[in-house]
Design an enzyme around this catalytic site. Structure first.
Site, mmCIF file in Angstrom:
data_model
loop_
_atom_site.group_PDB
_atom_site.id
_atom_site.type_symbol
_atom_site.label_atom_id
_atom_site.label_comp_id
_atom_site.label_asym_id
_atom_site.label_seq_id
_atom_site.Cartn_x
_atom_site.Cartn_y
_atom_site.Cartn_z
ATOM 1 N N LYS A 55 -7.301 -9.144 3.351
ATOM 2 C CA LYS A 55 -6.860 -7.755 3.254
ATOM 3 C C LYS A 55 -7.926 -6.904 2.592
ATOM 4 C CE LYS A 55 -2.025 -8.995 3.471
ATOM 5 N NZ LYS A 55 -0.796 -9.427 2.766
ATOM 6 N N GLN A 99 1.798 -9.569 -2.838
ATOM 7 C CA GLN A 99 1.673 -10.694 -1.907
ATOM 8 C C GLN A 99 2.797 -11.705 -2.142
ATOM 9 O OE1 GLN A 99 -0.691 -11.077 0.640
ATOM 10 N NE2 GLN A 99 0.591 -12.824 1.184
ATOM 11 N N ASP A 122 4.283 -2.070 2.577
ATOM 12 C CA ASP A 122 4.950 -3.189 3.244
ATOM 13 C C ASP A 122 6.299 -2.763 3.839
ATOM 14 O OD1 ASP A 122 3.650 -5.572 3.533
ATOM 15 O OD2 ASP A 122 4.265 -6.403 1.598
#
Ligand code: NAD
Length: 294
Positions: A55, A99, A122
Site C-alpha cells: 500500500k 490493517q 476502507d
C-alpha cells in the site's frame, strides 16, 4: 477446451492509477501537499506486513503520501484508539486505514467506530456501511469496488443476471452483495456462507460467481456454470509439500480446473489484489477532496 480469458487486474489498476494522477497533481497544487494515507499496522503478521508495504509503495508510485504507524502485538485497545484519534485530528492526514486482522484483545467492530467517517477509506465505519446499504455510498470498500471495476472494464452484463457470492464478511462479500443488487447493477444476488447447504449447486446457477470465502481452491469445476464470469478474491500462500523446499506459491479460492468452464476469470496474483489497492488510492484522493469541500 477453450480456456477462460484472464481479467487483467494489474493492467486495469495501472490505468486507474494513471487517471488519478491529474487529481493528485491538482490537489497537490492547491493544498501544497499530496493526498495522504495513514496505515496502522498492529503486530507482526507477515501477510499484513506485505500488504502494508504494498500500500505504501502504491501511494508513492501514484504521487500520494503513505505513512505507516506500527503498534506492538500486545498493545492495548486504548493505545490503538489514541493513535487513531491522533490521525483523525491531524489535518495533514486524509485517509486512515487499520490493517486487519487485529490481535484478539482488540475488537474490530469497535475499531471501525473510532476512525473518522470522513477519513474512513476502507468504508467500514457504521455510518459509511449504512450509507452504502441505503444506496448513497460515501466510501465504497476497496475490494468490492475493485470487483465492480473489473466487471465494468470487461463489459460483463449485470442487469437481471444471477450473481452468486461466497462469503458474507463486512469488507468483501456483504458490501459486494449490496452493490451488485443495487439499482445500476441490478443483478439478482445470492449470498452464500459457511452454513450454506448445497454450495456447489447454488454456485453453479451464477452467471457471475465471486469467491471470497478465504478457503484455498474451494471452488471446483462443479461449482461453476459453463461460461460464467468468475472473480477470485481469495489470497493464500501455499507451502510446498511437507519437507519440500519449494517456495511458497500464491493461490486463490478458485481451483485452476475452473478455467476450462469459465468465460472470464481473475488470476491470483494479478486480479482483485491490485484493484483493491487502486481503489484504496482512489478513496484516499476522494477523502482529500471531501475534506476540502467541507
Ligand atoms: P472472512 O474470513 O472474514 O470471511 C469469509 C466468509 O466466507 C465468511 O462469511 C464465511 O461464512 C464464508 N465461508 C468460509 N468458509 C466457507 C465455505 N467452506 N463455504 C462457504 N462459505 C464459506 O474473509 P474476508 O476478509 O472476506 O476474505 C476472504 C478472502 O479474500 C481471504 O482469502 C482474504 O485473504 C481475501 N482477501 C483478498 C483481498 C484482495 O485484495 N484480493 C482483500 C480482502 C480479502
Amino acid at each position: 477446451v477453450t480456456e477462460a480469458v484472464r481479467m487483467d487486474g494489474s493492467a486495469l489498476a495501472r490505468r486507474i492509477q494513471g487517471e488519478l494522477a491529474d487529481d493528485v497533481a491538482r490537489l497537490k497544487r492547491e493544498r501544497g501537499r499530496a493526498p495522504t494515507l495513514a496505515v496502522v499496522l498492529v503486530g507482526e503478521d507477515p501477510a499484513s506486513q506485505i500488504y502494508v508495504r504494498n500500500k505504501s509503495r502504491a501511494c508513492a508510485a501514484a504521487g500520494l503520501i503513505g505513512t505507516t504507524h506500527h503498534l506492538e502485538t500486545a498493545c492495548s485497545p486504548q493505545q490503538l484508539r489514541a493513535l487513531i484519534e491522533r490521525l483523525n485530528a491531524d489535518p495533514a492526514v486524509d485517509g486512515v486505514l487499520v490493517q486487519l486482522p487485529l490481535p484478539p484483545q482488540i475488537d474490530p467492530v469497535a475499531v471501525r467506530t473510532w476512525v473518522d467517517p470522513y477519513k474512513d477509506v476502507d468504508g467500514l465505519h457504521p455510518e459509511n456501511a449504512g450509507l452504502l446499504a441505503q444506496g448513497a455510498p460515501r466510501f465504497v470498500p476497496c475490494t468490492p469496488a475493485g470487483c465492480l471495476e473489473l466487471l465494468r472494464a470487461y463489459e460483463v452484463p449485470l442487469q437481471g443476471r444471477r450473481a452468486v457470492i461466497i462469503g458474507r464478511s463486512p469488507i468483501v462479500g456483504r458490501p459486494l452483495s449490496i452493490l451488485l443488487s443495487a439499482p445500476g447493477c441490478d443483478a439478482t444476488v445470492t449470498l452464500c456462507h459457511s452454513r450454506s447447504r448445497e454450495l456447489a449447486e447454488v454456485c453453479a446457477q451464477g452467471e457471475i460467481l465471486v469467491a471470497a470465502a478465504g478457503v484455498p481452491l474451494l471452488v471446483r469445476a462443479e461449482h461453476v456454470r459453463e461460461g460464467a464470469v468468475v472473480i477470485d478474491v481469495g489470497i493464500h500462500r501455499l507451502k510446498g509439500d511437507n519437507g519440500s523446499t519449494a517456495p511458497e506459491r500464491l493461490a486463490g479460492d478458485v481451483h485452476p480446473e475452473v478455467a476450462a468452464r469459465a468465460s472470464l476469470l481473475t488470476p491470483v496474483p494479478g486480479g482483485v489484489g491490485p484493484m483493491t489497492i487502486a481503489m484504496l488510492l482512489r478513496n484516499t484522493v476522494q477523502a482529500c477532496q471531501l475534506r476540502e469541500d467541507r
